[in-house]
Design a protein around this motif. Structure first.
Motif, PDB file in Angstrom:
ATOM      1  N   THR A 146      -4.426   6.894   1.966  1.00 33.43           N
ATOM      2  CA  THR A 146      -5.188   5.740   1.505  1.00 33.43           C
ATOM      3  C   THR A 146      -6.677   6.026   1.642  1.00 33.43           C
ATOM      4  O   THR A 146      -7.128   6.658   2.596  1.00 33.43           O
ATOM      5  CB  THR A 146      -4.836   4.503   2.355  1.00 33.43           C
ATOM      6  N   LEU A 189       0.942   4.191  -2.959  1.00 35.85           N
ATOM      7  CA  LEU A 189       0.756   5.624  -2.699  1.00 35.85           C
ATOM      8  C   LEU A 189       1.915   6.439  -3.260  1.00 35.85           C
ATOM      9  O   LEU A 189       1.725   7.512  -3.857  1.00 35.85           O
ATOM     10  CB  LEU A 189       0.618   5.868  -1.201  1.00 35.85           C
ATOM     11  N   THR A 232       0.828  -1.206   0.000  1.00 35.27           N
ATOM     12  CA  THR A 232       0.000   0.000   0.000  1.00 35.27           C
ATOM     13  C   THR A 232       0.864   1.259   0.000  1.00 35.27           C
ATOM     14  O   THR A 232       0.607   2.217  -0.755  1.00 35.27           O
ATOM     15  CB  THR A 232      -0.952  -0.011   1.202  1.00 35.27           C
TER      16      THR A 232
END
Length: 314
Positions: A101, A50, A46
């Motif tokens: 996120t 990003l 993740t």
């Protein structure tokens, strides 16, 4: 008309090239990125997504975190091919994200994007298939909103993480079986038998890196990946597996594909995670599943270079 695109990913060096290819291609509209465990744990995949979103100046695209483990059995080990953080230890060279996120989980984001879409959406899973299996299980009514799946995974003639299994399918065979065998969504499977034939050389990477600051940042993520391929295949280059699947999503039919019957080995023997592909002429495959078998590899490499070199400055 552009095709709406969702990429489900576990970045990963080749995932980085795949995301960049989507961002550089006007034929598709990248409407969402979802992350899954895989090459590295979910927190790292993740964080990588990003940072890559920031590099590609696509902070408009939501990134939602998904499954941190397989559906049933633990993933025995992570891939070491991509380095300590999944990006050859070079995640810190990428820009800091300016957007967090998405608060939604991966399945919820995919559901809402599909519900809102006014035309069929292509989903490109380029990591373990856990998120997509959960989506299809929880929301079967949304299958009609999916134009097709373009899945990077599996090996028809053997694997890369074991003798039988390719990494993505091996990481969650039960999820892979649900998506590839049990479902009826139109699917193109892009196995390593095809992607290995489209390796790019270190010289190709160096030339790409000179085209722009953004391309140079991408190439800067490849050091550990290059070292892996030199060690295990004596290849002075890398295989950009996931970018090949995104290329097929951008230009449907770029890869020649055939409708073979398929099973996924979910046993706990040496074949776990392997594909059992029936290529006998008297055993026609399901109407919805096609397996990529060939392409113009020089033309595909040229397409990748043309698009990735168009990214512009960082």
């Amino acid at each position: 008309m552009t095709t709406p695109l969702i990429i489900d990913t576990d970045p990963g060096v080749d995932d980085a090239f795949a995301l960049a290819l989507a961002a550089a291609s006007p034929e598709v509209e990248l409407i969402g990125v979802t992350t899954v465990f895989g090459n590295v744990p979910l927190a790292d995949t993740t964080a990588n997504a990003l940072r890559l979103r920031a590099l590609l100046r696509r902070e408009d695209v939501p990134v939602a975190a998904g499954a941190d483990r397989p559906l049933v059995h633990p993933q025995p080990k992570l891939s070491s091919a991509h380095g300590s953080d999944g990006l050859s230890g070079a995640r810190g060279t990428l820009p800091e994200p300016t957007r967090a996120t998405d608060p939604r989980d991966a399945v919820t984001l995919m559901r809402e994007l599909l519900e809102a879409a006014d035309q069929p959406v292509t989903i490109v899973p380029i990591g373990p298939l856990t998120n997509v299996a959960l989506l299809l299980a929880a929301h079967p009514r949304l299958k009609e909103k999916i134009g097709r799946l373009v899945v990077m995974g599996g090996g028809v003639n053997g694997g890369n993480i074991t003798a039988a299994a390719e990494f993505n399918v091996w990481s969650d065979p039960e999820a892979a079986r649900r998506v590839l065998v049990d479902e009826d969504v139109p699917t193109t499977l892009v196995p390593i038998d095809v992607t290995h034939r489209c390796a790019v050389s270190a010289e190709w990477l160096a030339e790409l890196g000179r085209t722009s600051a953004t391309a140079g940042a991408l190439v800067g993520l490849t050091a550990d990946y290059l070292a892996t391929y030199r060690r295990i295949l004596d290849l002075d280059g890398i295989v950009v597996h996931d970018a090949i699947a995104v290329a097929e999503a951008i230009r449907p039919g770029l890869l020649a594909a055939k409708p073979y019957a398929l099973e996924v080995d979910c046993s706990h023997g040496p074949g776990r995670g392997g594909l059992v592909v029936d290529r006998r002429l008297q055993a026609p495959g399901p109407e919805n599943l096609r397996i990529a078998t060939d392409t113009d590899f020089d033309g595909l490499r040229a397409f990748l270079f043309e698009r990735l070199s168009s990214l512009g400055g960082a």
